[in-house]
Motif scaffolding. Structure first.
Motif, PDB file in Angstrom:
ATOM      1  N   ASN A 368       0.820  -1.220   0.000  1.00  0.00           N
ATOM      2  CA  ASN A 368       0.000   0.000   0.000  1.00  0.00           C
ATOM      3  C   ASN A 368       0.852   1.267   0.000  1.00  0.00           C
ATOM      4  N   LEU A 369       2.060   1.184   0.566  1.00  0.00           N
ATOM      5  CA  LEU A 369       2.928   2.354   0.590  1.00  0.00           C
ATOM      6  C   LEU A 369       3.364   2.776  -0.809  1.00  0.00           C
ATOM      7  N   THR A 370       3.403   1.844  -1.756  1.00  0.00           N
ATOM      8  CA  THR A 370       3.845   2.144  -3.117  1.00  0.00           C
ATOM      9  C   THR A 370       2.708   2.609  -4.015  1.00  0.00           C
ATOM     10  N   LYS A 371       1.470   2.625  -3.500  1.00  0.00           N
ATOM     11  CA  LYS A 371       0.317   2.987  -4.329  1.00  0.00           C
ATOM     12  C   LYS A 371      -0.270   4.310  -3.866  1.00  0.00           C
ATOM     13  N   ARG A 372      -0.379   5.253  -4.801  1.00  0.00           N
ATOM     14  CA  ARG A 372      -0.928   6.569  -4.478  1.00  0.00           C
ATOM     15  C   ARG A 372      -2.448   6.597  -4.569  1.00  0.00           C
ATOM     16  N   ASN A 373      -2.992   5.810  -5.482  1.00  0.00           N
ATOM     17  CA  ASN A 373      -4.443   5.783  -5.672  1.00  0.00           C
ATOM     18  C   ASN A 373      -5.097   4.953  -4.565  1.00  0.00           C
ATOM     19  N   PRO A 374      -6.014   5.539  -3.776  1.00  0.00           N
ATOM     20  CA  PRO A 374      -6.664   4.765  -2.693  1.00  0.00           C
ATOM     21  C   PRO A 374      -7.416   3.543  -3.183  1.00  0.00           C
ATOM     22  N   ASP A 375      -7.940   3.611  -4.424  1.00  0.00           N
ATOM     23  CA  ASP A 375      -8.698   2.478  -4.956  1.00  0.00           C
ATOM     24  C   ASP A 375      -7.810   1.263  -5.223  1.00  0.00           C
ATOM     25  N   GLU A 376      -6.514   1.491  -5.406  1.00  0.00           N
ATOM     26  CA  GLU A 376      -5.603   0.393  -5.705  1.00  0.00           C
ATOM     27  C   GLU A 376      -5.008  -0.229  -4.448  1.00  0.00           C
ATOM     28  N   LYS A 377      -5.241   0.392  -3.312  1.00  0.00           N
ATOM     29  CA  LYS A 377      -4.684  -0.140  -2.073  1.00  0.00           C
ATOM     30  C   LYS A 377      -5.525  -1.319  -1.563  1.00  0.00           C
ATOM     31  N   ILE A 378      -4.860  -2.193  -0.824  1.00  0.00           N
ATOM     32  CA  ILE A 378      -5.527  -3.371  -0.254  1.00  0.00           C
ATOM     33  C   ILE A 378      -6.096  -2.985   1.103  1.00  0.00           C
ATOM     34  N   SER A 379      -7.406  -2.860   1.176  1.00  0.00           N
ATOM     35  CA  SER A 379      -8.051  -2.480   2.435  1.00  0.00           C
ATOM     36  C   SER A 379      -7.924  -3.602   3.455  1.00  0.00           C
ATOM     37  N   PHE A 380      -8.182  -3.270   4.720  1.00  0.00           N
ATOM     38  CA  PHE A 380      -8.051  -4.272   5.783  1.00  0.00           C
ATOM     39  C   PHE A 380      -9.025  -5.430   5.561  1.00  0.00           C
ATOM     40  N   ARG A 381     -10.242  -5.121   5.089  1.00  0.00           N
ATOM     41  CA  ARG A 381     -11.214  -6.190   4.827  1.00  0.00           C
ATOM     42  C   ARG A 381     -10.725  -7.114   3.723  1.00  0.00           C
ATOM     43  N   LYS A 382     -10.130  -6.539   2.693  1.00  0.00           N
ATOM     44  CA  LYS A 382      -9.593  -7.373   1.623  1.00  0.00           C
ATOM     45  C   LYS A 382      -8.405  -8.187   2.115  1.00  0.00           C
ATOM     46  N   GLN A 383      -7.620  -7.618   3.012  1.00  0.00           N
ATOM     47  CA  GLN A 383      -6.503  -8.365   3.589  1.00  0.00           C
ATOM     48  C   GLN A 383      -6.994  -9.591   4.353  1.00  0.00           C
ATOM     49  N   ILE A 384      -8.113  -9.437   5.062  1.00  0.00           N
ATOM     50  CA  ILE A 384      -8.681 -10.576   5.794  1.00  0.00           C
ATOM     51  C   ILE A 384      -9.115 -11.669   4.822  1.00  0.00           C
ATOM     52  N   ILE A 385      -9.741 -11.279   3.704  1.00  0.00           N
ATOM     53  CA  ILE A 385     -10.180 -12.267   2.713  1.00  0.00           C
ATOM     54  C   ILE A 385      -8.976 -12.955   2.075  1.00  0.00           C
ATOM     55  N   ILE A 386      -7.934 -12.171   1.749  1.00  0.00           N
ATOM     56  CA  ILE A 386      -6.724 -12.748   1.160  1.00  0.00           C
ATOM     57  C   ILE A 386      -6.083 -13.732   2.132  1.00  0.00           C
ATOM     58  N   TRP A 387      -6.036 -13.356   3.411  1.00  0.00           N
ATOM     59  CA  TRP A 387      -5.488 -14.255   4.433  1.00  0.00           C
ATOM     60  C   TRP A 387      -6.313 -15.534   4.534  1.00  0.00           C
ATOM     61  N   TRP A 388      -7.633 -15.382   4.581  1.00  0.00           N
ATOM     62  CA  TRP A 388      -8.522 -16.531   4.756  1.00  0.00           C
ATOM     63  C   TRP A 388      -8.519 -17.450   3.537  1.00  0.00           C
ATOM     64  N   ALA A 389      -8.647 -16.864   2.344  1.00  0.00           N
ATOM     65  CA  ALA A 389      -8.760 -17.681   1.125  1.00  0.00           C
ATOM     66  C   ALA A 389      -7.484 -18.455   0.835  1.00  0.00           C
ATOM     67  N   GLY A 390      -6.345 -18.005   1.379  1.00  0.00           N
ATOM     68  CA  GLY A 390      -5.095 -18.718   1.142  1.00  0.00           C
ATOM     69  C   GLY A 390      -4.752 -19.743   2.205  1.00  0.00           C
ATOM     70  N   LEU A 391      -5.678 -19.978   3.134  1.00  0.00           N
ATOM     71  CA  LEU A 391      -5.416 -20.944   4.203  1.00  0.00           C
ATOM     72  C   LEU A 391      -5.607 -22.385   3.758  1.00  0.00           C
ATOM     73  N   MET A 392      -6.278 -22.596   2.640  1.00  0.00           N
ATOM     74  CA  MET A 392      -6.561 -23.962   2.186  1.00  0.00           C
ATOM     75  C   MET A 392      -5.288 -24.673   1.734  1.00  0.00           C
ATOM     76  N   ARG A 393      -5.141 -25.885   2.153  1.00  0.00           N
ATOM     77  CA  ARG A 393      -4.035 -26.734   1.728  1.00  0.00           C
ATOM     78  C   ARG A 393      -4.612 -27.893   0.935  1.00  0.00           C
ATOM     79  N   GLY A 394      -3.914 -28.311  -0.116  1.00  0.00           N
ATOM     80  CA  GLY A 394      -4.501 -29.297  -1.011  1.00  0.00           C
ATOM     81  C   GLY A 394      -3.521 -30.339  -1.495  1.00  0.00           C
ATOM     82  N   ALA A 395      -3.662 -30.714  -2.758  1.00  0.00           N
ATOM     83  CA  ALA A 395      -2.936 -31.851  -3.302  1.00  0.00           C
ATOM     84  C   ALA A 395      -1.433 -31.612  -3.365  1.00  0.00           C
ATOM     85  N   VAL A 396      -0.990 -30.373  -3.528  1.00  0.00           N
ATOM     86  CA  VAL A 396       0.452 -30.113  -3.540  1.00  0.00           C
ATOM     87  C   VAL A 396       1.062 -30.498  -2.194  1.00  0.00           C
TER      88      VAL A 396
END
Length: 541
Positions: A368-396
């Motif tokens: 977020n520090l490298t992005k000037r446009n607020p729309d391009e920044k990763i909001s805290f809510r989106k960070q929670i989704i990114i954290w949650w959606a990447g918790l799945m472990r699978g066939a690899v």
């Protein structure tokens, strides 16, 4: 003579019996695949279920039935093999993901994706490894050395990019999809490269030169794998553009695209590089150049053929993981200490949660520090989704665990057996619980996101729809991004403040001037002797 004849007859009978059993197994598995497709279609509208979870549940139910019918001797129809996974199932899934990905959204977030996928995986690796070393030494789980603990870190750093395809929508949440899925692909490749590097690393003689060599080897594998994927995609585009196979047979075009993609993957595996990265970037390059050089019928065919192969491989994978989770051979060595197995699984799941949180939130802050446009920044809510959606472990994770802790699908060493059963437990729990909760979580945290957002309208089309240049907007203008005109960058300051737009500007100029005239692409129709296009280009001479 009689002895030899009897031996031949017995071997023939056994061979016939084995072939018949194989045919029966394949028939049953194909029937289960059909059932998964039908059930998945019926559950299409639910916000909870998806194809992967449906296949997992059906696989578990089938495993229970097989256990009962065989009186506890077996739970699966086919024997899982990491070679089956890495050689046959994974390539079509990852290639189709690269082939269908919305390139503008992907490359717009490429630095963030690389930051999460490479640096984030290393942070997660160290968090899980050191956590396992500290916690497991207090438990009685068998003889596991420092190499095993580091391998555990690499195994559980690998997110399930296949399941991400199911729980996130490229159309509904393009930004989140590009971040989580792109990171997942880079993450899987990083985890596999890291795992392989650890197998060849001398843990008894660790010094700064060895660590430096390890880091340089890691980046060499990363860069070389990506380069081979791009090269294979460009080579296929050049061959099809120059020879124009479609004037004789569209089948040759389709076959060449498939075989070139698979050849790139197998060649990379032969060279001990990362086939995941190679085939992913091969898919991206083919969708940008090669796909536009083939005939219209070949475009339709390749789009559906790649998607179908990927869909079948995904369903096959989760169906088998569900069945293999109940394999009695893996569980019988841990039956005398179920508390230890449950404790190890809980610890690993906690380390996965902590390891992902350790990089998602800090790296999101840096991004977020490298992005000037607020729309391009990763909001805290989106960070929670990114954290949650990447918790799945699978066939690899399962395939790497089999590689490290088993031989031929089972083990008789107690510590190894506990790690295998714990891996299966973590995979099932994370896929079903985290996967089931991802869509409701998105609806809860981002309730205003429309089904067809304005972000989606500005996306470049992939082979899913019509054509558009890499990193381009739909209006085809060379000097615009979305609805905003892009002026030529005139200073270093502009390059630092708006790197994405500046890179986009120079890439478009280079692509139009050099790449597309050589390799084809949108706007460069294949040469057809005597066609109106050919006559207009050559003035009817």
């Amino acid at each position: 003579m009689g002895f030899e004849l009897g031996t031949v007859l017995r071997s023939g009978i056994l061979s016939t019996t084995s072939d018949h059993a194989s045919v029966v197994s394949i028939n049953l598995f194909i029937a289960l695949l059909c059932a998964c497709i039908v059930i998945g279609h019926l559950l299409e509208e639910t916000k909870w279920m998806n194809e992967s979870i449906t296949a997992l549940i059906l696989g578990l139910c089938t495993g229970v039935v097989i256990l009962l019918t065989t009186k506890g001797k077996s739970s699966h129809i086919l024997v899982f093999s990491e070679d089956l996974f890495f050689i046959y199932l994974l390539p079509p899934i990852i290639f189709n993901a690269g082939f269908q990905v919305k390139k503008k959204q992907f490359f717009r977030n490429f630095m963030t994706i690389t930051l999460f996928g490479a640096v984030g995986t290393l942070i997660s690796f160290f968090t899980i490894s050191f956590g396992a070393i500290w916690l497991f030494k207090k438990m009685d789980i068998g003889d596991l050395d420092i190499g095993d603990m580091l391998a555990i870190g690499a195994i559980f750093s690998a997110t399930d990019s296949v399941c991400t395809l199911q729980v996130l929508s490229q159309d509904d949440t393009p930004f989140l999809y590009s971040i989580v899925f792109g990171e997942g692909v880079v993450n899987d490749a990083t985890s596999v490269v890291l795992f392989n590097a650890l197998q060849n690393f001398d843990l008894d003689h660790i010094d700064p030169s060895q660590l430096f060599k390890f880091v340089m080897n890691f980046f060499y594998l990363f860069v070389t794998s990506t380069f081979l994927g791009v090269f294979a995609g460009l080579l296929s585009a050049y061959i099809i553009k120059k020879l124009y196979f479609g004037r004789h047979s569209t089948d040759r075009e389709v076959a060449l695209m498939m075989l070139m993609a698979y050849l790139s993957y197998m060649l990379t595996e032969l060279l001990d590089l990362s086939g995941i990265l190679t085939v992913f970037f091969c898919g991206i390059v083919m969708s940008h150049y090669t796909w536009h050089n083939v005939t219209e019928s070949s475009r339709v065919t390749t789009k559906h053929a790649f998607a179908t192969l990927s869909f079948i491989a995904e369903t096959f994978l989760f169906l088998y993981v569900g069945m293999d989770a109940l394999d009695i051979e893996k569980w019988k060595f841990t039956s005398d200490s179920p508390a230890n197995s449950i404790g190890v699984s809980a610890i690993l799941l906690s380390l996965v949660l902590a390891g992902r949180a350790a990089f998602v939130f800090p790296l999101s802050f840096l991004s977020n520090l490298t992005k000037r446009n607020p729309d391009e920044k990763i909001s805290f809510r989106k960070q929670i989704i990114i954290w949650w959606a990447g918790l799945m472990r699978g066939a690899v994770s399962i395939a790497l665990a089999y590689n490290k802790f088993t031989r031929s699908g089972h083990t008789e060493i107690r510590g190894n057996a506990i790690m295998i059963t714990s891996t299966i437990t973590v995979v099932l729990f994370s896929t079903m619980v985290f996967g089931l909760m991802t869509k409701p979580l998105i609806n809860l945290l981002l309730p205003t996101s429309p089904r067809h957002s304005s972000d989606n309208n500005s996306e470049p089309s992939s082979p899913k729809s019509l054509t558009a240049p890499l990193l381009s907007s739909l209006n085809g203008s060379d000097l615009e991004i979305g609805d905003h005109p892009l002026n030529r960058p005139s200073s270093l300051r502009l390059l630092l403040t708006k790197p994405a737009k500046t890179v986009h500007f120079y890439w478009r100029k280079f692509d139009n001037a050099v790449m597309r005239p050589v390799f084809g692409g949108r706007g460069f129709a294949p040469y057809v002797p005597g066609s109106p296009i050919e006559q207009s280009v050559h003035g009817g001479d």
